[in-house]
Write a protein that holds these residues in place. Sequence first.
Motif, PDB file in Angstrom:
ATOM      1  N   SER A 125      25.175   6.540 119.008  1.00  0.00           N
ATOM      2  CA  SER A 125      25.158   5.357 118.137  1.00  0.00           C
ATOM      3  C   SER A 125      26.558   5.050 117.625  1.00  0.00           C
ATOM      4  N   ALA A 126      27.302   6.088 117.260  1.00  0.00           N
ATOM      5  CA  ALA A 126      28.666   5.881 116.775  1.00  0.00           C
ATOM      6  C   ALA A 126      29.557   5.328 117.876  1.00  0.00           C
ATOM      7  N   LEU A 127      29.436   5.873 119.078  1.00  0.00           N
ATOM      8  CA  LEU A 127      30.255   5.383 120.187  1.00  0.00           C
ATOM      9  C   LEU A 127      29.885   3.947 120.553  1.00  0.00           C
ATOM     10  N   SER A 128      28.600   3.629 120.538  1.00  0.00           N
ATOM     11  CA  SER A 128      28.180   2.259 120.829  1.00  0.00           C
ATOM     12  C   SER A 128      28.648   1.309 119.734  1.00  0.00           C
ATOM     13  N   PHE A 129      28.625   1.764 118.492  1.00  0.00           N
ATOM     14  CA  PHE A 129      29.104   0.954 117.375  1.00  0.00           C
ATOM     15  C   PHE A 129      30.589   0.638 117.544  1.00  0.00           C
ATOM     16  N   LEU A 130      31.346   1.626 118.036  1.00  0.00           N
ATOM     17  CA  LEU A 130      32.782   1.431 118.242  1.00  0.00           C
ATOM     18  C   LEU A 130      33.096   0.608 119.484  1.00  0.00           C
ATOM     19  N   GLY A 131      32.096   0.398 120.339  1.00  0.00           N
ATOM     20  CA  GLY A 131      32.293  -0.409 121.533  1.00  0.00           C
ATOM     21  C   GLY A 131      32.672   0.377 122.765  1.00  0.00           C
ATOM     22  N   ILE A 132      32.628   1.710 122.706  1.00  0.00           N
ATOM     23  CA  ILE A 132      32.975   2.510 123.882  1.00  0.00           C
ATOM     24  C   ILE A 132      31.793   3.330 124.371  1.00  0.00           C
ATOM     25  N   GLY A 133      30.624   3.028 123.875  1.00  0.00           N
ATOM     26  CA  GLY A 133      29.412   3.694 124.341  1.00  0.00           C
ATOM     27  C   GLY A 133      28.697   2.819 125.352  1.00  0.00           C
ATOM     28  N   ILE A 134      27.418   2.708 125.200  1.00  0.00           N
ATOM     29  CA  ILE A 134      26.609   1.892 126.095  1.00  0.00           C
ATOM     30  C   ILE A 134      26.926   0.418 125.836  1.00  0.00           C
ATOM     31  N   GLN A 135      27.127  -0.320 126.914  1.00  0.00           N
ATOM     32  CA  GLN A 135      27.577  -1.704 126.826  1.00  0.00           C
ATOM     33  C   GLN A 135      26.432  -2.680 127.113  1.00  0.00           C
ATOM     34  N   PRO A 136      26.534  -3.919 126.565  1.00  0.00           N
ATOM     35  CA  PRO A 136      25.543  -4.935 126.907  1.00  0.00           C
ATOM     36  C   PRO A 136      25.573  -5.209 128.405  1.00  0.00           C
ATOM     37  N   PRO A 137      24.495  -5.532 129.028  1.00  0.00           N
ATOM     38  CA  PRO A 137      23.221  -6.011 128.525  1.00  0.00           C
ATOM     39  C   PRO A 137      22.262  -4.901 128.086  1.00  0.00           C
ATOM     40  N   GLU A 138      22.634  -3.630 128.288  1.00  0.00           N
ATOM     41  CA  GLU A 138      21.800  -2.555 127.761  1.00  0.00           C
ATOM     42  C   GLU A 138      21.937  -2.558 126.249  1.00  0.00           C
ATOM     43  N   ILE A 139      20.943  -2.009 125.585  1.00  0.00           N
ATOM     44  CA  ILE A 139      20.945  -2.092 124.129  1.00  0.00           C
ATOM     45  C   ILE A 139      20.624  -0.732 123.530  1.00  0.00           C
ATOM     46  N   THR A 140      21.322  -0.410 122.451  1.00  0.00           N
ATOM     47  CA  THR A 140      21.036   0.794 121.675  1.00  0.00           C
ATOM     48  C   THR A 140      21.081   0.417 120.205  1.00  0.00           C
ATOM     49  N   TRP A 141      20.626   1.327 119.375  1.00  0.00           N
ATOM     50  CA  TRP A 141      20.635   1.046 117.937  1.00  0.00           C
ATOM     51  C   TRP A 141      22.056   0.910 117.406  1.00  0.00           C
ATOM     52  N   GLY A 142      22.968   1.726 117.901  1.00  0.00           N
ATOM     53  CA  GLY A 142      24.359   1.621 117.459  1.00  0.00           C
ATOM     54  C   GLY A 142      24.970   0.282 117.829  1.00  0.00           C
ATOM     55  N   LEU A 143      24.661  -0.204 119.016  1.00  0.00           N
ATOM     56  CA  LEU A 143      25.150  -1.507 119.457  1.00  0.00           C
ATOM     57  C   LEU A 143      24.519  -2.624 118.623  1.00  0.00           C
ATOM     58  N   MET A 144      23.255  -2.466 118.272  1.00  0.00           N
ATOM     59  CA  MET A 144      22.593  -3.473 117.437  1.00  0.00           C
ATOM     60  C   MET A 144      23.225  -3.533 116.047  1.00  0.00           C
ATOM     61  N   VAL A 145      23.566  -2.383 115.479  1.00  0.00           N
ATOM     62  CA  VAL A 145      24.245  -2.367 114.182  1.00  0.00           C
ATOM     63  C   VAL A 145      25.612  -3.028 114.304  1.00  0.00           C
ATOM     64  N   SER A 146      26.324  -2.722 115.375  1.00  0.00           N
ATOM     65  CA  SER A 146      27.644  -3.304 115.592  1.00  0.00           C
ATOM     66  C   SER A 146      27.577  -4.818 115.716  1.00  0.00           C
ATOM     67  N   GLN A 147      26.610  -5.308 116.467  1.00  0.00           N
ATOM     68  CA  GLN A 147      26.482  -6.754 116.642  1.00  0.00           C
ATOM     69  C   GLN A 147      25.980  -7.436 115.365  1.00  0.00           C
ATOM     70  N   GLY A 148      25.239  -6.718 114.523  1.00  0.00           N
ATOM     71  CA  GLY A 148      24.716  -7.308 113.303  1.00  0.00           C
ATOM     72  C   GLY A 148      25.678  -7.293 112.139  1.00  0.00           C
ATOM     73  N   ARG A 149      26.773  -6.524 112.241  1.00  0.00           N
ATOM     74  CA  ARG A 149      27.699  -6.452 111.097  1.00  0.00           C
ATOM     75  C   ARG A 149      28.414  -7.774 110.844  1.00  0.00           C
ATOM     76  N   ASP A 150      28.519  -8.629 111.846  1.00  0.00           N
ATOM     77  CA  ASP A 150      29.142  -9.937 111.647  1.00  0.00           C
ATOM     78  C   ASP A 150      28.267 -10.850 110.783  1.00  0.00           C
ATOM     79  N   TYR A 151      26.993 -10.523 110.673  1.00  0.00           N
ATOM     80  CA  TYR A 151      26.049 -11.377 109.952  1.00  0.00           C
ATOM     81  C   TYR A 151      25.531 -10.716 108.677  1.00  0.00           C
ATOM     82  N   LEU A 152      26.254  -9.740 108.132  1.00  0.00           N
ATOM     83  CA  LEU A 152      25.765  -9.007 106.959  1.00  0.00           C
ATOM     84  C   LEU A 152      25.543  -9.909 105.746  1.00  0.00           C
ATOM     85  N   THR A 153      26.334 -10.942 105.585  1.00  0.00           N
ATOM     86  CA  THR A 153      26.179 -11.816 104.419  1.00  0.00           C
ATOM     87  C   THR A 153      25.052 -12.826 104.599  1.00  0.00           C
ATOM     88  N   THR A 154      24.727 -13.194 105.832  1.00  0.00           N
ATOM     89  CA  THR A 154      23.703 -14.220 106.052  1.00  0.00           C
ATOM     90  C   THR A 154      22.390 -13.662 106.586  1.00  0.00           C
TER      91      THR A 154
END
Length: 169
Positions: free
Chosen positions: A94-123
């Motif tokens: 999850s940490a590696l996917s969050f940093l962008g060096i783990g599993i890459q899209p189009p595959e999905i992991t929870w770390g990648l989902m957190v990473s992609q969702g951090r841009d929308y934390l305020t909305t």
Amino acid sequence: MSFPSLLLAVIVLYIPEPSVANLIIVRAITRIPVYLRITRAEVLEVRERMFVQAAKGMGASSGRIVFRHILPVILPTLITIATLDFAFVMLAESALSFLGIGIQPPEITWGLMVSQGRDYLTTAWWLAFWPGLAIILTTMSLNLLSSWMRIALDPTQNWRLEPKANRRG
């Protein structure tokens, strides 16, 4: 074993293209020494016990002693550590996917989902919150399962699982 495994994973996964296969290879290489060290220590301790010495005295073969007497004693420890390690590896992935060096899209992991969702934390905070909560709950569940398995698989500790009415004493 003294080199941090997550740092090694970052270095190794940054050089080639991040992929599931590379992630699995790096995590396996960094975690195998733990199992080897624990197995060796347990075997060295168990082989000196009286029941193993008795089996040797009765003429049992080395294979029979290993599979019939030593392996059943060390297997619960290895299973417990594997359960804990699964949680650790999941957090590392999850940490590696969050940093962008783990599993890459189009595959999905929870770390990648957190990473992609951090841009929308305020909305839309829930885009990062729910995958993060899933990571936390899964890790806690695996730790509790590991603790329960340690008690259930250890003959000296499994009395703790009996209801109080059935306990002697």
